[in-house]
Design a protein around this motif. Structure first.
Motif, PDB file in Angstrom:
ATOM      1  N   ILE A 355       0.951  -1.397  -0.021  1.00 25.95           N
ATOM      2  CA  ILE A 355       0.145  -0.131  -0.069  1.00 25.95           C
ATOM      3  C   ILE A 355       0.752   1.284  -0.131  1.00 25.95           C
ATOM      4  CG2 ILE A 355      -1.931  -0.949   1.280  1.00 25.95           C
ATOM      5  CD1 ILE A 355      -0.815  -0.320   3.687  1.00 25.95           C
ATOM      6  N   TYR A 356       2.014   1.611   0.561  1.00 25.78           N
ATOM      7  CA  TYR A 356       3.199   2.430   0.346  1.00 25.78           C
ATOM      8  C   TYR A 356       3.181   2.832  -0.732  1.00 25.78           C
ATOM      9  CZ  TYR A 356       4.172   1.215   5.533  1.00 25.78           C
ATOM     10  OH  TYR A 356       3.813   1.188   6.795  1.00 25.78           O
ATOM     11  N   GLY A 357       3.412   1.651  -2.216  1.00 20.79           N
ATOM     12  CA  GLY A 357       3.772   2.483  -3.038  1.00 20.79           C
ATOM     13  C   GLY A 357       2.599   2.417  -4.522  1.00 20.79           C
ATOM     14  N   GLU A 358       1.414   2.400  -3.102  1.00 20.51           N
ATOM     15  CA  GLU A 358       0.106   2.373  -4.561  1.00 20.51           C
ATOM     16  C   GLU A 358      -0.640   4.093  -3.662  1.00 20.51           C
ATOM     17  OE1 GLU A 358      -1.314  -0.044  -5.915  1.00 20.51           O
ATOM     18  OE2 GLU A 358      -1.094  -1.384  -5.705  1.00 20.51           O
ATOM     19  N   LEU A 359       0.427   4.387  -2.591  1.00 26.31           N
ATOM     20  CA  LEU A 359       0.001   5.619  -1.734  1.00 26.31           C
ATOM     21  C   LEU A 359       0.103   6.517  -2.916  1.00 26.31           C
ATOM     22  CD1 LEU A 359      -2.234   7.719  -0.520  1.00 26.31           C
ATOM     23  CD2 LEU A 359      -0.149   6.957   0.917  1.00 26.31           C
ATOM     24  N   LEU A 360       1.894   6.312  -2.845  1.00 27.36           N
ATOM     25  CA  LEU A 360       2.827   7.237  -3.664  1.00 27.36           C
ATOM     26  C   LEU A 360       3.256   7.019  -4.840  1.00 27.36           C
ATOM     27  CD1 LEU A 360       5.932   6.017  -1.290  1.00 27.36           C
ATOM     28  CD2 LEU A 360       4.643   8.455  -1.507  1.00 27.36           C
ATOM     29  N   ASP A 361       2.500   6.132  -6.004  1.00 30.36           N
ATOM     30  CA  ASP A 361       1.969   6.152  -7.510  1.00 30.36           C
ATOM     31  C   ASP A 361       0.635   6.937  -7.741  1.00 30.36           C
ATOM     32  OD1 ASP A 361       2.678   5.337  -9.855  1.00 30.36           O
ATOM     33  OD2 ASP A 361       0.982   3.500  -9.587  1.00 30.36           O
ATOM     34  N   ALA A 362       0.265   6.710  -6.424  1.00 30.49           N
ATOM     35  CA  ALA A 362      -1.470   7.762  -6.817  1.00 30.49           C
ATOM     36  C   ALA A 362      -1.060   8.820  -6.924  1.00 30.49           C
ATOM     37  CB  ALA A 362      -2.330   7.628  -5.444  1.00 30.49           C
ATOM     38  N   MET A 363      -0.299   9.774  -5.256  1.00 31.89           N
ATOM     39  CA  MET A 363       0.413  10.378  -5.337  1.00 31.89           C
ATOM     40  C   MET A 363       0.833  11.900  -6.743  1.00 31.89           C
ATOM     41  SD  MET A 363      -1.147  11.839  -2.831  1.00 31.89           S
ATOM     42  CE  MET A 363      -2.020  10.593  -3.105  1.00 31.89           C
ATOM     43  N   HIS A 364       2.002  10.244  -7.875  1.00 34.20           N
ATOM     44  CA  HIS A 364       2.416  11.241  -8.819  1.00 34.20           C
ATOM     45  C   HIS A 364       1.583  11.102  -9.654  1.00 34.20           C
ATOM     46  CE1 HIS A 364       6.247  11.432 -10.723  1.00 34.20           C
ATOM     47  NE2 HIS A 364       5.911  10.770 -10.996  1.00 34.20           N
ATOM     48  N   SER A 365       0.883   9.821  -9.852  1.00 36.24           N
ATOM     49  CA  SER A 365      -0.089  10.471 -11.003  1.00 36.24           C
ATOM     50  C   SER A 365      -0.812  11.613 -10.669  1.00 36.24           C
ATOM     51  CB  SER A 365      -1.327   9.458 -10.165  1.00 36.24           C
ATOM     52  OG  SER A 365      -0.477   7.937 -11.486  1.00 36.24           O
ATOM     53  N   ALA A 366      -1.285  12.130  -9.330  1.00 37.28           N
ATOM     54  CA  ALA A 366      -1.629  13.187  -9.302  1.00 37.28           C
ATOM     55  C   ALA A 366      -0.818  14.531  -9.917  1.00 37.28           C
ATOM     56  CB  ALA A 366      -2.294  13.734  -7.632  1.00 37.28           C
ATOM     57  N   PHE A 409       6.276 -11.535  -0.724  1.00 35.41           N
ATOM     58  CA  PHE A 409       5.318 -11.790  -1.924  1.00 35.41           C
ATOM     59  C   PHE A 409       5.947 -10.557  -2.316  1.00 35.41           C
ATOM     60  CE2 PHE A 409       1.809 -12.525   0.868  1.00 35.41           C
ATOM     61  CZ  PHE A 409       1.495 -13.352   0.884  1.00 35.41           C
ATOM     62  N   VAL A 410       6.088 -11.480  -4.192  1.00 37.81           N
ATOM     63  CA  VAL A 410       6.668 -10.451  -4.619  1.00 37.81           C
ATOM     64  C   VAL A 410       5.834  -9.017  -5.216  1.00 37.81           C
ATOM     65  CG1 VAL A 410       7.633 -10.787  -7.719  1.00 37.81           C
ATOM     66  CG2 VAL A 410       8.379 -12.671  -6.022  1.00 37.81           C
ATOM     67  N   HIS A 411       5.321  -9.249  -5.189  1.00 36.42           N
ATOM     68  CA  HIS A 411       3.813  -8.057  -6.009  1.00 36.42           C
ATOM     69  C   HIS A 411       4.024  -6.862  -4.552  1.00 36.42           C
ATOM     70  CE1 HIS A 411       0.400  -5.258  -5.596  1.00 36.42           C
ATOM     71  NE2 HIS A 411       0.687  -4.965  -6.680  1.00 36.42           N
ATOM     72  N   SER A 412       4.256  -7.355  -3.739  1.00 39.40           N
ATOM     73  CA  SER A 412       4.726  -6.498  -2.439  1.00 39.40           C
ATOM     74  C   SER A 412       6.002  -5.897  -2.389  1.00 39.40           C
ATOM     75  CB  SER A 412       4.364  -7.044  -1.629  1.00 39.40           C
ATOM     76  OG  SER A 412       2.961  -7.247  -0.650  1.00 39.40           O
ATOM     77  N   LYS A 413       6.783  -6.372  -2.521  1.00 37.99           N
ATOM     78  CA  LYS A 413       8.156  -5.757  -3.023  1.00 37.99           C
ATOM     79  C   LYS A 413       8.184  -4.734  -4.187  1.00 37.99           C
ATOM     80  CE  LYS A 413       9.896  -8.387   0.067  1.00 37.99           C
ATOM     81  NZ  LYS A 413       9.762  -7.986   1.749  1.00 37.99           N
ATOM     82  N   VAL A 414       7.985  -5.515  -5.584  1.00 33.27           N
ATOM     83  CA  VAL A 414       7.582  -4.901  -6.737  1.00 33.27           C
ATOM     84  C   VAL A 414       6.888  -3.153  -6.039  1.00 33.27           C
ATOM     85  CG1 VAL A 414       6.956  -4.358  -8.626  1.00 33.27           C
ATOM     86  CG2 VAL A 414       7.511  -6.900  -8.623  1.00 33.27           C
ATOM     87  N   MET A 415       6.174  -3.311  -4.771  1.00 29.72           N
ATOM     88  CA  MET A 415       5.391  -1.722  -5.253  1.00 29.72           C
ATOM     89  C   MET A 415       6.252  -1.066  -4.077  1.00 29.72           C
ATOM     90  SD  MET A 415       2.788  -2.054  -6.452  1.00 29.72           S
ATOM     91  CE  MET A 415       2.733  -0.287  -6.182  1.00 29.72           C
ATOM     92  N   ALA A 416       7.311  -2.015  -3.398  1.00 34.36           N
ATOM     93  CA  ALA A 416       8.138  -1.430  -2.624  1.00 34.36           C
ATOM     94  C   ALA A 416       8.853   0.279  -3.682  1.00 34.36           C
ATOM     95  CB  ALA A 416       8.634  -1.400  -1.778  1.00 34.36           C
ATOM     96  N   PRO A 479       4.407  -4.907 -14.769  1.00 30.39           N
ATOM     97  CA  PRO A 479       4.875  -4.087 -16.389  1.00 30.39           C
ATOM     98  C   PRO A 479       3.705  -2.778 -16.281  1.00 30.39           C
ATOM     99  CG  PRO A 479       3.629  -5.840 -17.267  1.00 30.39           C
ATOM    100  CD  PRO A 479       4.236  -6.122 -15.725  1.00 30.39           C
ATOM    101  N   MET A 480       2.780  -3.214 -15.612  1.00 35.65           N
ATOM    102  CA  MET A 480       1.575  -1.899 -15.573  1.00 35.65           C
ATOM    103  C   MET A 480       2.114  -0.820 -14.369  1.00 35.65           C
ATOM    104  SD  MET A 480      -1.574  -4.181 -15.309  1.00 35.65           S
ATOM    105  CE  MET A 480      -2.543  -3.019 -14.974  1.00 35.65           C
ATOM    106  N   VAL A 481       3.219  -1.059 -13.233  1.00 31.40           N
ATOM    107  CA  VAL A 481       3.779  -0.574 -12.704  1.00 31.40           C
ATOM    108  C   VAL A 481       4.856   0.217 -13.507  1.00 31.40           C
ATOM    109  CG1 VAL A 481       2.194  -0.839 -11.044  1.00 31.40           C
ATOM    110  CG2 VAL A 481       4.673  -1.555 -11.382  1.00 31.40           C
TER     111      VAL A 481
END
Length: 608
Positions: A355-366, A409-416, A479-481
């Motif tokens: 969720i840290y990556g999700e949130l920071l990605d959202a802020m960057h999108s903004a 989880f690999v997805h979690s590490k990728v979001m980090a 690839p989406m991130v």
């Protein structure tokens, strides 16, 4: 007996929502907000748990229904032996003329029903049977100043109508006959809300006009005219219907405990706002031109975190609250005897690294969309980056919120990795202050760790976790991130392996590994849309289109989707309607417009 999930329609006022069955019964309604206790809970039991029905005597054939064009106002048509009648259901709302500011939406805290005979003569019956506290408390109905009152421990409502009623304990019934051109209106409204006027039956037709104008004005900002224009518009309306406009928070669904596994235990409360949804929601809103809603969603995210001292938990209530203690309600039988029925969600107490990556990605999108980052917001983002630096090595519950042992989880590490990457881009691309040397080093370290521990060398695929070589549909996010290109050998192999191992009848499972819970679950519609995105990126547009058509093909007659689809039963399962499914549909439709670019690259090029 429970009705199929597909039988339900959504009506809402951006404060809460009701589910209306095809047979004219309102079987789910929480007042005054999405996460308030339900006063109609027949969805999770029988009629005894509360409902409000309007039926035609000796009905002929199946009712038909549709929304008034470009609205969430439902019109259901019933046929009797000698005539036809329509029932119009809505939760009224209106707004200021400033369509770019979503916050002034005013709710009347009401549910309106208008019955009109359109042909011949029809005999009808109305049955009003509220049960407060999720079906637990039967109120005593009584008249006060012409209104029929039902009072619970912390809520009272009134029914106002134009027919005579017979009262039997906590249930009121009324029979009436209409001839062509005649109508009767019904108003259910919360009592004692400051600043809200008392709606009367004679106000209903004007409320339909006002609410129609609201929905059409709002949706009019969508200019998408692609192949799936109707489906995208339905998804956007649904997303708006699941928004709590006073704060901008968006609930995952308006329901609790609709099962992922029929007659099983995988039943969760989705009436809350997940941080994980932030990036997807923000991107979709921005892509389709709903900047005001995107701003409010971002503000809700930041406000929820600030109000709780900067702590980051996976989900909050619609006002940013953190007390979501999970408990079981033993007096409800559950949808198709799927028990337990749960209120609250223990996932709020989990550590979920992604969720840290999700949130920071959202802020960057903004930022990329031109939304300014205030100094205190950036300080908060830097604090979150610091937490990632401290904790990225730890196992977590992951995107799927497993109730069993934690994993790397690999997805979690990728979001980090994403969290560090977006922080670096904020400094290098937007001139914000930050320790990019340290962040660059950590980003490289995380990437190397993933490639060393998160790849199954034998298959040449990414793994579900460092401990589990199995597949996980969340890997489609890589690839989406922007972590890898979709044409990367390991990623292409992962896409092919997911198609081979996780696809069931054209739909994608999340994973096959044990997760600490008994039973199975349906295929995940969100994951199927992620596969669509990936296939577009690698140039397989025909295959991608076929998968997206499969998803859209299992929506109900109104275009609504649940969280999952059970291919064995041929039914939608999980909470309904599900925001993530509709966000994914809108995003997948847009993927065809970007023609193979990753969503990140597409957004960068569009918004520069």
């Amino acid at each position: 007996m429970s009705k199929p999930i597909e039988d339900y329609a959504l009506v809402g006022d951006t404060h809460t929502a009701a589910l209306v069955a095809r047979d004219g019964s309102i079987d789910w309604l929480c007042l005054p907000r999405f996460d308030s206790p339900a006063i109609f809970a027949a969805l999770l039991d029988t009629e005894d748990a509360g409902h409000w029905s309007i039926t035609v005597a000796d009905q002929v054939g199946e009712p038909t229904r549709s929304y008034i064009d470009s609205t969430l106002i439902l019109v259901t048509t019933f046929r009797g032996p000698s005539g036809t009648a329509t029932v119009t259901d809505l939760m009224p709302l209106e707004r200021t003329l400033d369509v770019d500011d979503p916050t002034p939406i005013r709710s009347d805290n009401a549910l309106l029903r208008l019955v009109r005979c359109t042909e011949g003569t029809v005999d009808l019956e109305m049955k009003f049977s509220p049960r407060f506290g999720y079906g637990h408390d039967e109120p005593t109905l009584d008249y006060r100043d012409g209104d029929l009152w039902a009072e619970g421990e912390s809520l009272s409502v009134s029914l106002r109508c134009e027919i005579d009623l017979e009262i039997d304990g906590g249930t009121a019934r009324g029979a009436f006959t209409l001839s062509a051109g005649e109508s009767r209106a019904f108003v259910l409204q919360v009592n004692g809300v400051e600043g809200i006027g008392r709606l009367l039956p004679e106000d209903v037709e004007e409320a339909i006009t006002t609410s129609t104008r609201f929905w059409r004005t709002w949706l009019g900002r969508c200019t998408y005219g692609g192949m799936w224009a109707a489906e995208v518009r339905t998804s956007l309306l649904t997303l708006k219907g699941l928004t709590y406009s006073p704060t901008g928070g968006i609930v995952a669904a308006p329901t609790t405990s609709l099962p992922e596994d029929l007659r099983g235990v995988r039943n969760w409360d989705y009436r809350y706002c997940w941080l994980r949804d932030a990036t997807f929601t923000l991107d979709v809103l921005l892509e389709y031109g709903f900047t005001g809603e995107a701003v409010e969603w971002r503000n809700w995210l930041l406000g929820a975190i600030r109000e709780n001292g900067g702590d980051l938990q996976p989900l909050f209530d619609v006002q940013g609250g953190t007390l979501l203690q999970e408990r079981e309600i033993d007096w409800l039988k559950g949808y198709e005897n799927s028990k337990p029925v749960r209120i609250g969600n223990a996932a709020s107490e989990q550590f979920q690294l992604d969720i840290y990556g999700e949130l920071l990605d959202a802020m960057h999108s903004a930022r990329r969309a031109g939304l300014l980052t205030a100094p205190d917001e950036w300080e908060l983002e830097k604090r979150l980056i610091g937490l990632v630096l401290e904790r990225w090595m730890e196992p977590d519950a992951g995107i799927w919120e497993v109730r069993g042992p934690q994993h790397n989880f690999v997805h979690s590490k990728v979001m980090a990795w994403v969290a560090l990457d977006r922080g670096i881009k904020a400094v290098e691309g937007f001139g914000l202050p930050g320790d990019t040397k340290r962040w660059h080093d950590a980003r490289t370290e995380i990437r190397n760790d993933i490639l060393a521990n998160g790849v199954d060398e034998a298959r040449g695929t990414f793994k579900r976790s460092y401990e589990d070589p199995g597949l996980d549909a969340a890997l489609l996010m890589l690839p989406m991130v922007g972590f890898v290109d979709a044409s990367d050998d390991n990623m292409r192999n992962t896409i092919d392996a997911i198609e081979a191992d996780l696809v069931r009848d054209g739909f994608v499972m999340r994973y096959l590994s044990p997760d600490g819970l008994p039973g199975d679950e349906g295929t995940f519609l969100l994951c199927t849309c992620w596969l669509v995105d990936n296939l577009v990126m690698v140039g397989r547009e025909d295959d991608a289109r076929a998968y997206l058509d499969r998803v859209l093909g299992v929506s109900n007659d109104l275009g609504l989707l649940a969280e999952m689809y059970d291919v064995r039963a041929g039914r939608l399962v999980g909470n309904f309607p599900q925001a993530f499914s509709h966000i994914a549909v809108a995003a997948a439709a847009m993927a065809f417009e970007s023609r193979g670019q990753t969503p990140t690259i597409h957004r960068e090029s569009q918004w520069k």
